[in-house]
Scaffold this motif. Structure first.
Motif, mmCIF file in Angstrom:
data_model
loop_
_atom_site.group_PDB
_atom_site.id
_atom_site.type_symbol
_atom_site.label_atom_id
_atom_site.label_comp_id
_atom_site.label_asym_id
_atom_site.label_seq_id
_atom_site.Cartn_x
_atom_site.Cartn_y
_atom_site.Cartn_z
ATOM 1 N N ILE A 182 12.324 -13.496 -15.491
ATOM 2 C CA ILE A 182 12.189 -14.186 -14.197
ATOM 3 C C ILE A 182 12.442 -13.217 -13.051
ATOM 4 C CG2 ILE A 182 13.208 -15.954 -12.713
ATOM 5 C CD1 ILE A 182 13.712 -17.619 -15.240
ATOM 6 N N GLY A 183 13.450 -12.360 -13.210
ATOM 7 C CA GLY A 183 13.754 -11.374 -12.170
ATOM 8 C C GLY A 183 12.591 -10.419 -11.936
ATOM 9 N N LEU A 184 11.978 -9.942 -13.037
ATOM 10 C CA LEU A 184 10.832 -9.038 -12.911
ATOM 11 C C LEU A 184 9.651 -9.733 -12.245
ATOM 12 C CD1 LEU A 184 10.947 -7.220 -16.376
ATOM 13 C CD2 LEU A 184 11.480 -6.248 -14.147
ATOM 14 N N LEU A 185 9.464 -11.008 -12.573
ATOM 15 C CA LEU A 185 8.374 -11.792 -11.978
ATOM 16 C C LEU A 185 8.573 -11.941 -10.472
ATOM 17 C CD1 LEU A 185 5.815 -13.294 -12.843
ATOM 18 C CD2 LEU A 185 7.174 -15.348 -13.093
ATOM 19 N N ILE A 186 9.811 -12.233 -10.073
ATOM 20 C CA ILE A 186 10.122 -12.376 -8.647
ATOM 21 C C ILE A 186 9.895 -11.063 -7.912
ATOM 22 C CG2 ILE A 186 11.994 -12.749 -6.987
ATOM 23 C CD1 ILE A 186 13.138 -14.820 -8.970
ATOM 24 N N LEU A 236 7.187 -10.435 -4.893
ATOM 25 C CA LEU A 236 7.624 -9.878 -3.612
ATOM 26 C C LEU A 236 6.844 -8.615 -3.267
ATOM 27 C CD1 LEU A 236 11.517 -10.340 -3.788
ATOM 28 C CD2 LEU A 236 9.930 -11.519 -2.258
ATOM 29 N N GLY A 237 6.590 -7.796 -4.291
ATOM 30 C CA GLY A 237 5.818 -6.577 -4.073
ATOM 31 C C GLY A 237 4.402 -6.884 -3.604
ATOM 32 N N ILE A 238 3.780 -7.914 -4.206
ATOM 33 C CA ILE A 238 2.429 -8.319 -3.809
ATOM 34 C C ILE A 238 2.423 -8.810 -2.371
ATOM 35 C CG2 ILE A 238 0.588 -10.008 -4.230
ATOM 36 C CD1 ILE A 238 1.315 -9.830 -7.219
ATOM 37 N N LEU A 239 3.416 -9.646 -2.017
ATOM 38 C CA LEU A 239 3.494 -10.179 -0.652
ATOM 39 C C LEU A 239 3.700 -9.070 0.375
ATOM 40 C CD1 LEU A 239 5.667 -13.368 -1.269
ATOM 41 C CD2 LEU A 239 3.237 -13.289 -0.694
ATOM 42 N N ILE A 240 4.540 -8.091 0.038
ATOM 43 C CA ILE A 240 4.782 -6.968 0.950
ATOM 44 C C ILE A 240 3.504 -6.152 1.126
ATOM 45 C CG2 ILE A 240 6.010 -4.769 1.203
ATOM 46 C CD1 ILE A 240 8.414 -6.143 -0.169
ATOM 47 N N TYR A 241 2.781 -5.931 0.019
ATOM 48 C CA TYR A 241 1.525 -5.166 0.097
ATOM 49 C C TYR A 241 0.520 -5.873 0.997
ATOM 50 C CZ TYR A 241 -2.745 -2.766 -1.269
ATOM 51 O OH TYR A 241 -3.915 -2.061 -1.236
ATOM 52 N N SER A 288 1.133 -8.024 3.396
ATOM 53 C CA SER A 288 1.567 -7.998 4.802
ATOM 54 C C SER A 288 1.309 -6.639 5.442
ATOM 55 C CB SER A 288 3.055 -8.351 4.894
ATOM 56 O OG SER A 288 3.856 -7.342 4.303
ATOM 57 N N LEU A 289 1.368 -5.553 4.643
ATOM 58 C CA LEU A 289 1.166 -4.212 5.179
ATOM 59 C C LEU A 289 -0.300 -3.813 5.232
ATOM 60 C CD1 LEU A 289 4.059 -2.222 3.436
ATOM 61 C CD2 LEU A 289 3.921 -2.892 5.836
ATOM 62 N N PHE A 290 -1.049 -4.170 4.181
ATOM 63 C CA PHE A 290 -2.410 -3.660 4.049
ATOM 64 C C PHE A 290 -3.488 -4.735 4.097
ATOM 65 C CE2 PHE A 290 0.386 -0.761 1.651
ATOM 66 C CZ PHE A 290 0.211 0.360 2.432
ATOM 67 N N GLY A 291 -3.083 -6.012 4.081
ATOM 68 C CA GLY A 291 -4.070 -7.093 4.144
ATOM 69 C C GLY A 291 -4.766 -7.295 2.809
ATOM 70 N N LEU A 292 -5.609 -8.323 2.790
ATOM 71 C CA LEU A 292 -6.399 -8.609 1.604
ATOM 72 C C LEU A 292 -7.697 -7.819 1.659
ATOM 73 C CD1 LEU A 292 -5.924 -12.475 1.356
ATOM 74 C CD2 LEU A 292 -4.924 -10.741 -0.126
ATOM 75 N N THR A 293 -8.139 -7.332 0.539
ATOM 76 C CA THR A 293 -9.371 -6.556 0.494
ATOM 77 C C THR A 293 -10.486 -7.371 -0.130
ATOM 78 O OG1 THR A 293 -8.123 -4.499 0.281
ATOM 79 C CG2 THR A 293 -10.435 -4.442 -0.369
ATOM 80 N N PHE A 294 -11.658 -7.363 0.518
ATOM 81 C CA PHE A 294 -12.806 -8.065 -0.030
ATOM 82 C C PHE A 294 -13.284 -7.377 -1.296
ATOM 83 C CE2 PHE A 294 -13.139 -8.631 4.634
ATOM 84 C CZ PHE A 294 -13.016 -10.000 4.676
ATOM 85 N N GLU A 295 -13.994 -8.132 -2.142
ATOM 86 C CA GLU A 295 -14.632 -7.534 -3.296
ATOM 87 C C GLU A 295 -15.786 -6.671 -2.800
ATOM 88 O OE1 GLU A 295 -15.794 -10.474 -6.063
ATOM 89 O OE2 GLU A 295 -13.772 -11.173 -6.456
ATOM 90 N N GLY A 296 -15.956 -5.489 -3.392
ATOM 91 C CA GLY A 296 -17.038 -4.614 -2.985
ATOM 92 C C GLY A 296 -16.520 -3.330 -2.371
ATOM 93 N N LYS A 297 -17.474 -2.472 -1.991
ATOM 94 C CA LYS A 297 -17.131 -1.181 -1.402
ATOM 95 C C LYS A 297 -16.930 -1.316 0.097
ATOM 96 C CE LYS A 297 -20.942 0.800 -2.618
ATOM 97 N NZ LYS A 297 -21.646 -0.366 -3.129
ATOM 98 N N GLU A 298 -16.236 -0.350 0.676
ATOM 99 C CA GLU A 298 -16.008 -0.350 2.121
ATOM 100 C C GLU A 298 -17.325 -0.372 2.879
ATOM 101 O OE1 GLU A 298 -13.690 2.345 5.517
ATOM 102 O OE2 GLU A 298 -13.703 2.957 3.411
ATOM 103 N N SER A 299 -18.310 0.386 2.384
ATOM 104 C CA SER A 299 -19.602 0.479 3.066
ATOM 105 C C SER A 299 -20.389 -0.827 3.013
ATOM 106 C CB SER A 299 -20.445 1.605 2.455
ATOM 107 O OG SER A 299 -20.662 1.369 1.063
#
Length: 205
Positions: free
Chosen positions: A42-46, A50-55, A57-68
Motif C-alpha cells: 500500500i505504501g509503494l502504491l501511494i 503521488l509521483g504520477i500526480l507530481i509529474y 503538475s510539473l509537466f502536464g498530460l501528453t497527447f498520444e502521438g509525436k510532438e510534430s
C-alpha cells in the motif's frame, strides 16, 4: 523468529518471546508477515500515485502521438517574412463545405481570440487559442496551437500562420457547439478545424 508483539528476534525453537513473554506461534508469525507485506505494498502504491500526480503538475498530460503531430516550432527573426509569404489565405467557404480540403497545407487566417490558455506539453510551454471566425457559419471557431507564450488576450484580432489539420476537438466548447446542431445530431461530438501555428501576429482593429 521475530515476536509479533514487541519485534524481538528469538531463537527458532522457543515457544515464548524472551523479551515480553508472548507466545510465538508460527501461524501468527506468517499472518503478521503478510500484514507487513500488505502495508509495504500500500505504501509503494501511494508513493507511485503521488509521483504520477507530481509529474502531471510539473509537466502536464501528453497527447498520444509525436510532438510534430500537434505543434510546429515557432518561427522567429529573419525567417518570419518568408514564412508568412509561404502561407495561402484559408478559403473559409471551402472549409465550411469540405473541412478536409486543406489538410497539410500552410495557411493563414484572421479572427478574434475567443479563448486563450497556456499549458506544458512535450516539455515545452504551449499556447492554445480558440479563434472566432464568424465566416465559418454554424461552427465559427478554429483551434490553434502555438509553441511558446504570446502577449495577446481575449478579444484581440490576430492572424495565424501555420499548417492546417482536421479534425480536432475542444471539450470545453462542446456544450456551446451542441446548440448549433440540428435536433437529429444533438449529442454527437463536433470536430473543428485547427492550425499548428508557426507564427501569430496581432492586427490593429
Amino acid at each position: 523468529m521475530k515476536c509479533p508483539e514487541c519485534g524481538t528476534e528469538n531463537p527458532k525453537d522457543v515457544q515464548y518471546c524472551e523479551n515480553c513473554g508472548a507466545e510465538l506461534n508460527e501461524d501468527d508469525f506468517k499472518l503478521h508477515s503478510r500484514r507487513i507485506n500488505v502495508k509495504i505494498l500500500i505504501g509503494l502504491l501511494i508513493i507511485t500515485l503521488l509521483g504520477i500526480l507530481i509529474y502531471i503538475s510539473l509537466f502536464g498530460l501528453t497527447f498520444e502521438g509525436k510532438e510534430s503531430d500537434f505543434y510546429l516550432p515557432a518561427v522567429t527573426g529573419d525567417s518570419i517574412l518568408a514564412y508568412k509569404n509561404s502561407c495561402i489565405e484559408l478559403n473559409l467557404a471551402k472549409v465550411a463545405e469540405d473541412p478536409e480540403a486543406f489538410i497539410g497545407k500552410k495557411v493563414k487566417v484572421t479572427g478574434q481570440i475567443y479563448k486563450k490558455e497556456e499549458y506544458f506539453d512535450f516539455n515545452k510551454t504551449r499556447t492554445h487559442i480558440v479563434l472566432s471566425v464568424p465566416k465559418l457559419f454554424s461552427d465559427p471557431y478554429i483551434l490553434t496551437s502555438y509553441t511558446g507564450t504570446l502577449p495577446f488576450k481575449k478579444g484581440d484580432n490576430i492572424t495565424v500562420y501555420g499548417e492546417y489539420i482536421y479534425p480536432c476537438v475542444d471539450d470545453e466548447l462542446q456544450n456551446e457547439l451542441q446548440d448549433n446542431l440540428p435536433e437529429e445530431l444533438k449529442g454527437t461530438e463536433v470536430a473543428l478545424p485547427s492550425i499548428k501555428a508557426g507564427y501569430i501576429e496581432k492586427i490593429n482593429s
